[in-house]
Design an enzyme around this catalytic site. Structure first.
Site, PDB file in Angstrom:
ATOM      1  N   HIS A  27       0.909  -1.262   0.045  1.00 51.22           N
ATOM      2  CA  HIS A  27       0.136  -0.157  -0.046  1.00 51.22           C
ATOM      3  C   HIS A  27       1.091   1.350   0.145  1.00 51.22           C
ATOM      4  CE1 HIS A  27       1.112  -0.045   4.269  1.00 51.22           C
ATOM      5  NE2 HIS A  27       0.645   0.997   4.274  1.00 51.22           N
TER       6      HIS A  27
HETATM    7  C1  UD1 Z   1      -2.039   5.455   5.853  1.00 54.41           C
HETATM    8  C2  UD1 Z   1      -0.776   5.962   6.500  1.00 54.41           C
HETATM    9  C3  UD1 Z   1       0.093   4.798   6.481  1.00 54.41           C
HETATM   10  C4  UD1 Z   1      -0.599   3.452   6.886  1.00 54.41           C
HETATM   11  C5  UD1 Z   1      -1.706   3.234   6.228  1.00 54.41           C
HETATM   12  C6  UD1 Z   1      -2.308   1.680   6.605  1.00 54.41           C
HETATM   13  C7  UD1 Z   1      -0.451   8.408   6.424  1.00 54.41           C
HETATM   14  C8  UD1 Z   1       0.508   9.242   5.616  1.00 54.41           C
HETATM   15  N1  UD1 Z   1      -0.326   7.187   5.906  1.00 54.41           N
HETATM   16  O1  UD1 Z   1      -1.879   5.404   4.525  1.00 54.41           O
HETATM   17  O2  UD1 Z   1       1.086   5.246   7.218  1.00 54.41           O
HETATM   18  O3  UD1 Z   1       0.586   2.545   6.644  1.00 54.41           O
HETATM   19  O4  UD1 Z   1      -2.764   4.027   6.460  1.00 54.41           O
HETATM   20  O5  UD1 Z   1      -3.360   1.647   6.055  1.00 54.41           O
HETATM   21  O6  UD1 Z   1      -1.054   8.616   7.328  1.00 54.41           O
HETATM   22  N2  UD1 Z   1      -9.097   5.010   1.382  1.00 54.41           N
HETATM   23  C9  UD1 Z   1     -10.501   4.260   1.412  1.00 54.41           C
HETATM   24  N3  UD1 Z   1     -10.893   3.904   2.722  1.00 54.41           N
HETATM   25  C10 UD1 Z   1     -10.461   4.399   3.909  1.00 54.41           C
HETATM   26  C11 UD1 Z   1      -8.992   4.698   3.781  1.00 54.41           C
HETATM   27  C12 UD1 Z   1      -8.278   4.885   2.726  1.00 54.41           C
HETATM   28  O7  UD1 Z   1     -10.849   4.092   0.343  1.00 54.41           O
HETATM   29  O8  UD1 Z   1     -11.181   3.812   4.918  1.00 54.41           O
HETATM   30  C13 UD1 Z   1      -8.491   4.991   0.245  1.00 54.41           C
HETATM   31  C14 UD1 Z   1      -8.743   6.456  -0.045  1.00 54.41           C
HETATM   32  O9  UD1 Z   1      -8.855   6.557  -1.554  1.00 54.41           O
HETATM   33  C15 UD1 Z   1      -7.529   7.464   0.385  1.00 54.41           C
HETATM   34  C16 UD1 Z   1      -6.394   6.059   0.149  1.00 54.41           C
HETATM   35  O10 UD1 Z   1      -6.977   5.024   0.350  1.00 54.41           O
HETATM   36  O11 UD1 Z   1      -7.333   8.357  -0.509  1.00 54.41           O
HETATM   37  C17 UD1 Z   1      -5.182   6.493   1.043  1.00 54.41           C
HETATM   38  O12 UD1 Z   1      -5.612   6.439   2.423  1.00 54.41           O
HETATM   39  P1  UD1 Z   1      -4.767   7.462   3.328  1.00 54.41           P
HETATM   40  O13 UD1 Z   1      -5.375   7.464   4.616  1.00 54.41           O
HETATM   41  O14 UD1 Z   1      -4.616   8.744   2.722  1.00 54.41           O
HETATM   42  O15 UD1 Z   1      -3.383   6.618   3.243  1.00 54.41           O
HETATM   43  P2  UD1 Z   1      -2.886   5.141   3.378  1.00 54.41           P
HETATM   44  O16 UD1 Z   1      -2.496   4.662   2.175  1.00 54.41           O
HETATM   45  O17 UD1 Z   1      -4.259   4.191   4.069  1.00 54.41           O
END
Ligand code: UD1
Length: 367
Positions: free
Chosen positions: A205
């Protein structure tokens, strides 16, 4: 002691859970739980509260997804009134996600001290958003609760006074130890028809792996080769699913794709795996305690103890290298279980002991 504890994203939940179990046993604590809403899907959030017996958040800030600036700023804007209203003695943040840094910064600016659980880890790679979050959070926290010796050395190097640094162990491993029996009861292996079979687990991820169109196809090439030798289960993170679609890449048809898994299913899957391929931080630590060989699809790790214990290997992003390392791991005997110092299931107790002794010294009546 009024404590505002913060969680935001999936890896936070297993780190905060044992602190709440322990606070329940100690009436001197008055905890208030804030969920920033950084992760919001049922399978990325809600499920973990149920499985890990974490109390329902007192408030959900519902920040959702966004650019780093937007997400961080929204957390700060929405967290500030909570701190003002609750007037806590301190706030506790865990890990290295955007919610961690945002809430630490908000609190310190309001004069409320911060305890950081999982402090001191450094990959020395500032292109990782988590590394920036770690540096910022540690620089402004009052109590730095550290999981492994490298974290102590890093903080000392950065000039943090020794009296702020506490090597306490790993609350995520507290959770793993407390849940081992329940994990074993998960039916996930039967559901995936893997019971009694050798299989590998893949998680991906990190932006450096999934958002970069020059990297992801190479990783998929390596996975394609390895799955000819062993079935590979791939619980797909929402970010990865999105990146694959945007880059027009098909998921390999033979992979055992699943939705993101709950904690109990995933730990069962991990603990019986022949091999794990991952770019996660926490999974490097969990496989160390479980004695499962782990190939980390990154060039660096902020958790060097996992390399020293011999379960984890950094294999980077080059397809040929990953294939060679994967085939070697599959042909070798599994590593022996080697649990790092203080990863004994009691880290949360040590953290709360530190906070209690601080409270006692603050309230002691001078003679
Ligand atoms: C975040 C953390 C990362 C951690 C990871 C675990 C930061 C910078 N990154 O990354 O350190 O290892 O979580 O998963 O804080 N999305 C969904 N549903 C959700 C959450 C996210 O669809 O419940 C999708 C969205 O399109 C979003 C993307 O995933 O834009 C990324 O989510 P985000 O919280 O920005 O970062 P992660 O890649 O999950």
């Amino acid at each position: 002691m009024k404590i505002v504890a913060v969680v935001g994203a999936r890896p936070n939940f297993m780190k905060i859970a044992p602190l709440f179990w322990e606070m329940r046993r100690r009436p001197c604590f008055d905890p208030y739980l804030v969920h920033t809403g950084q992760h919001y899907d049922e399978r990325m959030s809600e499920l973990f509260f149920k499985e890990l017996n974490i109390p329902r958040p007192d408030i959900n800030l519902e920040v959702g997804s966004g650019s780093h600036a937007v997400q961080t700023a929204e957390v700060m804007k929405r967290f500030e009134p909570v701190v003002l209203e609750q007037q806590p003695d301190l706030i506790l943040v865990v890990g290295d996600v955007n919610s961690t840094a945002a809430c630490a910064l908000t609190s310190v600016k309001l004069g409320v001290p911060v305890g950081h659980v999982e402090a001191g880890l450094r990959s020395f790679d500032r292109s990782m958003p988590e590394e920036v979050n770690r540096i910022v959070t540690d620089a402004i926290s009052r109590w730095l609760f550290v999981t492994e010796p490298s974290g102590v050395a890093n903080l000392q190097q950065e000039g943090i006074p020794d009296e702020q640094i506490f090597l306490v162990g790993n609350t995520m491993i507290d959770t793993l130890m407390a849940c081992r029996e329940r994990c074993e009861r998960s039916p996930i292996l039967e559901e995936l028809s893997l019971d009694g079979q050798a299989y590998a687990v893949l998680t991906l991820h990190r932006p450096a792996n999934v958002d970069d169109a020059t990297v992801l196809p190479g990783l998929l090439k390596a996975i394609e080769r390895l799955q000819r030798d062993v079935p590979i289960v791939f619980p797909v993170h929402p970010r990865t699913r999105k990146a694959l679609m945007e880059q027009g890449l098909d998921l390999l048809p033979q992979l055992l794709l699943t939705e993101p898994m709950g904690y109990l299913d995933f730990m069962k899957l991990l603990s019986h795996a022949r091999l794990v391929l991952t770019d996660s931080g926490g999974i490097q630590e969990e496989t160390t305690v479980l004695g499962v060989p782990c190939l980390t699809l990154r060039k660096n790790t902020e958790r060097p103890i996992t390399l020293e214990q011999g379960t984890n290997r950094l294999v980077g992003q080059d397809a040929d290298h990953i294939i060679a390392a994967g085939m070697h791991a599959l042909a070798s005997a599994p590593p022996s279980v080697c649990v790092p110092h203080l990863w004994d299931g009691h880290a949360a107790k040590r953290i709360l002991d530190v906070l209690v002794s601080h409270l006692m010294s603050r309230t002691a009546v001078p003679a």
